[in-house]
Design an enzyme around this catalytic site. Structure first.
Site, short mmCIF file in Angstrom:
data_model
loop_
_atom_site.label_atom_id
_atom_site.label_comp_id
_atom_site.label_asym_id
_atom_site.label_seq_id
_atom_site.Cartn_x
_atom_site.Cartn_y
_atom_site.Cartn_z
N SER A 1 28.83 -28.87 15.35
CA SER A 1 29.47 -28.62 16.65
C SER A 1 30.84 -29.26 16.78
O SER A 1 31.57 -28.97 17.73
CB SER A 1 28.56 -29.07 17.80
OG SER A 1 28.61 -30.45 18.01
N THR B 1 23.06 -31.23 13.85
CA THR B 1 22.22 -32.13 13.07
C THR B 1 20.75 -31.79 13.21
O THR B 1 19.96 -32.01 12.29
CB THR B 1 22.48 -33.59 13.52
OG1 THR B 1 23.82 -33.90 13.19
CG2 THR B 1 21.56 -34.58 12.84
N ASP C 1 27.86 -33.49 18.98
CA ASP C 1 29.25 -33.90 19.15
C ASP C 1 29.96 -33.24 20.33
O ASP C 1 30.74 -33.88 21.03
CB ASP C 1 30.04 -33.64 17.85
CG ASP C 1 29.69 -34.64 16.75
OD1 ASP C 1 29.06 -35.68 17.06
OD2 ASP C 1 30.03 -34.39 15.58
N1 ASP Z 1 28.30 -33.37 13.78
C1 ASP Z 1 27.00 -32.99 14.29
C2 ASP Z 1 27.19 -31.85 15.26
O1 ASP Z 1 27.67 -32.08 16.34
C3 ASP Z 1 26.39 -34.16 14.99
C4 ASP Z 1 25.07 -33.93 15.60
O2 ASP Z 1 24.61 -32.82 15.81
O3 ASP Z 1 24.44 -34.95 15.95
O4 ASP Z 1 26.89 -30.72 14.94
#
Ligand code: ASP
Length: 322
Positions: free
Chosen positions: A65, A19, A99
């Site tokens: 991730s 993110t 994540d």
């Molecule tokens: N789904 C995203 C990831 O883990 C969530 C984040 O980075 O906050 O890449």
């Protein structure tokens, strides 16, 4: 071999996505965004204060991730080790998704056990958000990477420094999403100043890059199971019935409380052990260790279920090499 030189002052920032590198069409949208869109050089150039620091960037991966995989883990570990071995490098910062950040942090610590600092950071809001948290987290991570007391794999998030072994993502949405339980947080970053609140402790030696297989299929399969009301051993027995190629090499069970298990789940896990499958008992509680006892299944100590899985994967790889 890592070297510690007085003139080492460069920080290398490795990008992997997440993110922190995410974008949304609407700046008011903190959740409807695409992760892993911006390159690591763009993330660095969005923080004016970093222009004063000797920095180099490298994009190792570009993923959300939740999709982190063994090939990327291996490549990341190789790149971290290569940069740490340079005399001019003080430390490495890794931008990552939130994540699975805690799994990558524990993986890198147990593989490399680096003396120089390796700092993972991330963001809960995309780079396009009205109040994005990524730039401040990146700035804080670089400050810790340059701190003479910093060592090993650490997580810097929302102004707090966490140890790889303790840190967990504990909130799905808030910007202070990470915690280290039992008072285990290591320090704070306050307006660019690092304030350590406790010592780093003695790290176990790393298992080394050599144990990591090149092909993803050669990494052991380790599954996580959960004890809950009316849980039984059917999932374990279904796994044991798989063909030799698919059968897990290890099982982690997230027990209730202090690692307690229903009678049938425990019986099935003992059947797994008898068939040569390694079992580790963790807890589904958010904090606290599982105490070891001679007549119980092996304890994962204070490792969360996901970190116990990383530990078991690395133990199995290490044993198969020796
Ligand atoms: N789904 C995203 C990831 O883990 C969530 C984040 O980075 O906050 O890449």
């Amino acid at each position: 071999m890592e070297t510690h030189e007085a003139e080492a002052n460069q920080v290398v920032v490795l990008g992997t996505g997440g993110t922190i590198a995410g974008t949304a069409a609407d700046p008011g949208d903190n959740v409807g965004y695409q992760a892993a869109q911006l390159g690591v050089a763009q993330l660095v150039s969005a923080v004016p204060a970093l222009a004063a620091v000797s920095l180099a960037c490298e994009q190792v991966a570009q993923l959300d991730s939740k999709d982190m995989d063994f090939a990327t883990w291996r490549q990341l570990a190789i790149r971290v080790a290569a940069h740490l071995a340079r005399e001019d490098v003080a430390g490495v910062v890794i931008t990552h998704g939130t994540d699975t950040l805690e799994e990558t942090a524990y993986f890198l610590q147990r593989v490399l056990a680096p003396k120089k600092p390796v700092i993972l950071t991330a963001a809960m809001r995309p780079a396009t958000a009205l109040q994005t948290d990524g730039p401040q987290n990146l700035l804080d991570a670089v400050a810790v990477a340059q701190d003479p007391q910093a060592s090993g794999v650490l997580v810097v998030f929302a102004g707090v420094i966490h140890a790889a072994e303790q840190v967990r993502k504990a909130h799905s949405y808030r910007v202070d999403a990470f915690v280290s339980s039992d008072g285990a947080r290591l320090g704070l970053v306050e307006e660019g100043q690092v304030r350590w609140v406790q010592g780093l402790g003695q790290a176990r030696p790393g298992v080394g890059l050599e144990v990591l297989p090149t092909a993803a299929k050669d990494w052991p399969r380790v599954e996580i199971l959960l004890n809950h009301v009316a849980s039984d051993g059917r999932l374990v027995r279904a796994l044991l019935a798989q063909s030799t190629d698919d059968k897990p090499g290890g099982l982690v069970v997230a027990g209730t409380g202090n690692g307690s298990l229903s009678q049938d789940l425990e019986a099935a896990l003992r059947e797994a052990q008898a068939q040569g499958v390694r079992v580790l008992r963790s807890t589904r509680c958010d904090a606290g260790p599982v105490t070891a006892s001679a007549d119980a299944l092996p304890s994962a100590g204070a490792l969360s279920p996901v970190k116990a899985r990383v530990e078991l994967i690395l133990q199995l790889l290490n044993e198969s090499k020796s």
